[in-house]
Scaffold this active site. Sequence first.
Site, PDB file in Angstrom:
ATOM      1  N   ASN A  62       5.857   5.418 -14.211  1.00 42.17           N
ATOM      2  CA  ASN A  62       4.462   4.990 -14.171  1.00 42.17           C
ATOM      3  C   ASN A  62       3.462   6.131 -14.287  1.00 42.17           C
ATOM      4  OD1 ASN A  62       4.664   6.295 -11.727  1.00 42.17           O
ATOM      5  ND2 ASN A  62       3.667   4.700 -10.541  1.00 42.17           N
ATOM      6  N   ARG A  92      -1.550   5.061  -2.405  1.00 35.83           N
ATOM      7  CA  ARG A  92      -1.209   3.997  -1.472  1.00 35.83           C
ATOM      8  C   ARG A  92      -2.414   3.722  -0.586  1.00 35.83           C
ATOM      9  NH1 ARG A  92       2.019   3.043  -4.591  1.00 35.83           N
ATOM     10  NH2 ARG A  92       4.279   2.706  -4.379  1.00 35.83           N
ATOM     11  N   GLN A 121      -0.337  -5.778   0.726  1.00 33.59           N
ATOM     12  CA  GLN A 121      -0.364  -6.370  -0.617  1.00 33.59           C
ATOM     13  C   GLN A 121       0.481  -7.637  -0.673  1.00 33.59           C
ATOM     14  OE1 GLN A 121      -1.187  -2.238  -3.134  1.00 33.59           O
ATOM     15  NE2 GLN A 121       0.723  -3.291  -3.448  1.00 33.59           N
ATOM     16  N   HIS A 158      -3.348  -4.274  -7.621  1.00 35.44           N
ATOM     17  CA  HIS A 158      -2.424  -3.161  -7.881  1.00 35.44           C
ATOM     18  C   HIS A 158      -1.720  -3.365  -9.227  1.00 35.44           C
ATOM     19  CE1 HIS A 158       0.932  -0.403  -6.048  1.00 35.44           C
ATOM     20  NE2 HIS A 158       0.370   0.112  -7.126  1.00 35.44           N
TER      21      HIS A 158
END
Length: 376
Positions: free
Chosen positions: A135, A274, A303, A327
């Site tokens: 990512n 985070r 989340q 997210h």
Amino acid sequence: MIREWTLDTHLSQYFYNIMKVLAILYRGGEAAQQEPRLLGTVENQLGIREWLESQGHEYIVSDSKEGPDSDFQKHIVDAEVLITTPFHPGYLTADLFEKAKNLKICITAGVGSDHIDLNAAVKKNVQVLEVSGSNVVSVAEHVVMSILLLVRNFVPAHEMIERGDWQVSDIARNAFDLEGKVVGTIGAGRIGYRVLQRLVPFDTKELLYYDYAALPEAAAKAVNARRVEDLKEFVSQCDVVTVNCPLHEGTKGLVNAELLKHFKKGAWLVNTARGAICDKDAVAAALKSGQINGYAGDVWNVQPAPKDHVWRTAKNPLGAGNGMVPHYSGTTLDAQARYAAGTKNILDHYLNGTNQEPQNVIVGVGKYESKAYGQR
């Protein structure tokens, strides 16, 4: 670990002992039905169901993860493999580790394994791996986008157009250039360094970084970045602060009310690392008071985020400065292809008892293998 073969003399064929793989993914709904490249969803199941089932393994995929009656808690008791994502994480606590008697390996389909109690994993000899690097480009691009949308006051400008209004001065009074500003990253690892690389063409006044480990001299020179070893001194010099470090004991609540007092008044803060690294109430209060001019990112301390989460609606005194989104920075279609392939690769190594790629291993058998989650 080499899977054991069993011979059925009546059928005269070999087959694998059945392994239970539990995947907690996010539900994609109609979008996932229309777009098969949404691999990280419940519907498209990382593209590995046929491969696993062809070897005789059981593959349970669900988004149900909350409470004792969830699929997560029902199946974790006898699953050998847990796969989950940072985008809809199954939180594997120390208490759940006690119930997971058959668990051998946890795989993060993506990057960031803080949803797993890593100390408990070490204690229970459960391996933890993630798809390192899958990512990094995606998140670094999102960071730069978030910086620009805050500095240029983009969100309220767009909302003005949607309302049918046109008052340029209301937007321009809080819009700036990125050129000539001091930008700093908390964490200069794979993502943080790529953020610095992408900021070079903007001709910032200076690029800074705060990290317990110094960049190699050649790497720091390539982006002309200066290390500041004291965190309060670091934030006091920055017009923009971006958070790009993992969540662990040493970074939880790192950006709190005390640290925010040391920010330049009117600075911007971006967090795609985070949510729990930033104290949600302290950030909202600093934004409301104008101590910081904007907060953007895509990570939340829980989340999915509750509908009444303060970061959904927090604004600066001018009614702007909020760049929060769900997210998704690390789950673009390109990233999903990378982390789905990486998950399959990790599973393949596990099934065949071959060595994992070292950069993917967070916790080996009974010990930490990575320094990404703090100095051990």
